[in-house]
Write an enzyme that holds these catalytic residues in place. Structure first.
Site, short mmCIF file in Angstrom:
data_model
loop_
_atom_site.label_atom_id
_atom_site.label_comp_id
_atom_site.label_asym_id
_atom_site.label_seq_id
_atom_site.Cartn_x
_atom_site.Cartn_y
_atom_site.Cartn_z
N ASP A 53 0.89 -1.16 0.00
CA ASP A 53 0.00 0.00 0.00
C ASP A 53 0.93 1.21 0.00
O ASP A 53 1.72 1.39 0.94
CB ASP A 53 -0.88 0.00 1.25
CG ASP A 53 -1.89 1.14 1.26
OD1 ASP A 53 -1.64 2.18 0.61
OD2 ASP A 53 -2.92 1.01 1.94
N ASN A 83 2.09 4.72 -10.69
CA ASN A 83 0.75 4.59 -11.26
C ASN A 83 -0.36 4.58 -10.20
O ASN A 83 -1.49 5.00 -10.49
CB ASN A 83 0.67 3.30 -12.09
CG ASN A 83 -0.74 2.96 -12.50
OD1 ASN A 83 -1.38 3.66 -13.29
ND2 ASN A 83 -1.27 1.88 -11.93
N TYR A 94 -9.26 16.02 -5.43
CA TYR A 94 -8.57 15.18 -6.42
C TYR A 94 -7.79 16.04 -7.41
O TYR A 94 -6.62 15.75 -7.71
CB TYR A 94 -9.58 14.31 -7.17
CG TYR A 94 -8.94 13.48 -8.25
CD1 TYR A 94 -8.09 12.43 -7.93
CD2 TYR A 94 -9.18 13.74 -9.60
CE1 TYR A 94 -7.48 11.67 -8.92
CE2 TYR A 94 -8.59 12.98 -10.59
CZ TYR A 94 -7.74 11.95 -10.24
OH TYR A 94 -7.14 11.21 -11.23
N LYS A 126 -3.64 16.10 -8.31
CA LYS A 126 -3.04 15.91 -9.63
C LYS A 126 -2.32 17.16 -10.12
O LYS A 126 -1.32 17.06 -10.85
CB LYS A 126 -4.11 15.45 -10.63
CG LYS A 126 -4.59 14.03 -10.37
CD LYS A 126 -3.44 13.03 -10.38
CE LYS A 126 -3.90 11.60 -10.20
NZ LYS A 126 -2.78 10.62 -10.26
N VAL A 165 -10.83 7.19 -18.72
CA VAL A 165 -10.40 5.82 -18.98
C VAL A 165 -11.33 4.88 -18.24
O VAL A 165 -11.53 5.03 -17.03
CB VAL A 165 -8.95 5.58 -18.50
CG1 VAL A 165 -8.49 4.19 -18.92
CG2 VAL A 165 -8.00 6.65 -19.04
#
Length: 277
Positions: free
Chosen positions: A76, A104, A170, A174, A203
């Site tokens: 993790d 990733n 979020y 990013k 995606v």
């Protein structure tokens, strides 16, 4: 984007290169593992689900019998102590150094407004999307510099370029990944180490299932459009890492054809939810 052999331009041969990949058990991570296995790289596959890691490792070895045996690491990325011990763990398993680091692992939780964000969700997104990326780069970057060889690939998002309603926390993570990636590239410009961000749009993976915590809500995100798939992003990762060593791809921003912005995809009835990866 293609990595097919060309008589006019020679891509980098990655056979035998050591690749550390986080978030390898599903989606973009799993698709990327397959592509690097196809190139006969030595893989260190990191993820939280041990059974899925072992199943992926077995499948890769069955499909590519001459593949160097992948290393499966239950991890993790929020666990800073385990990250700190990772170089020694990999060395003991036969990977003395990492040539390509692919950050990733990442997630979004909910679509709360900025004044309704839950602290636990904020902390989880920051720890996973930002702190872990910085920690892994600080952990494996020094050995790359010492060896004069390495490539850091951070999986960002179009949400790191465009903020949108319902994505305050979020999008902030990013944007942080993008800023960190750019600063890292400046820091390492005097070295042979390459630094790349990959910024996908919509995606279709488990991403929306995690974000909404509801499969039916997640499915609505992709209604009436053709989204990107994990293999599209894996192809971009392979592309940037196989360019000749003097070529550094700074960022790849990609959208589904139906998408023109991180949030707005097509006209819909009712509320439109954030769909950017």
């Amino acid at each position: 984007m293609s990595c097919l052999p060309s008589s006019l331009y020679q891509p980098l041969d990655l056979k035998g290169s050591a690749v550390l990949l986080t978030g390898a058990t599903a989606g973009i991570g799993e698709a990327t593992a397959w592509r690097f296995a196809e190139l006969r790289c030595h893989l260190a596959l990191c993820g939280r689900r041990t059974e899925r890691l072992e199943a992926l490792k077995k499948a890769l070895c069955e499909r590519f019998p001459d593949l160097p045996e992948p290393i499966a690491v239950t991890l993790d990325v929020q666990d800073t102590e385990k990250i700190a011990k990772l170089p020694e763990q990999l060395k003991a398993a036969g990977m003395a150094a990492v040539d390509i680091l692919i950050n990733n692992a990442g997630l979004a939780l909910g679509v709360a407004s900025a004044i309704e964000n839950e602290l636990s969700n904020i902390q989880t997104m920051l720890a996973t999307n930002v702190t872990a990326v910085m920690h892994l780069v600080a952990t494996f970057g020094p050995q790359m510099r010492e060896r004069g060889k390495g490539h850091i690939v951070n999986i960002s998002s179009v949400a790191g370029h465009e903020a949108y309603q319902g994505g305050s926390a979020y999008c902030a993570t990013k944007h942080a990944v993008n800023a960190f990636t750019i600063a890292s590239r400046h820091d390492l410009a005097g070295t042979p180490i390459r630094v790349t961000a990959i910024s996908p749009g919509m995606v279709e993976t488990d991403f929306s299932k995690v974000r909404f915590g509801d499969e039916s809500k997640a499915a609505k995100v992709y209604e009436n459009i053709i989204p990107l798939v994990a293999e599209d992003i894996a192809d971009q990762i392979v592309y940037v890492t196989t360019r000749p060593r003097h070529v550094q791809i700074a960022d790849i921003i990609s959208y589904a054809t139906n998408q023109g912005h991180a949030k707005y995809v097509i006209e819909r009835q009712g509320e439109s939810m954030g769909a950017g990866n």
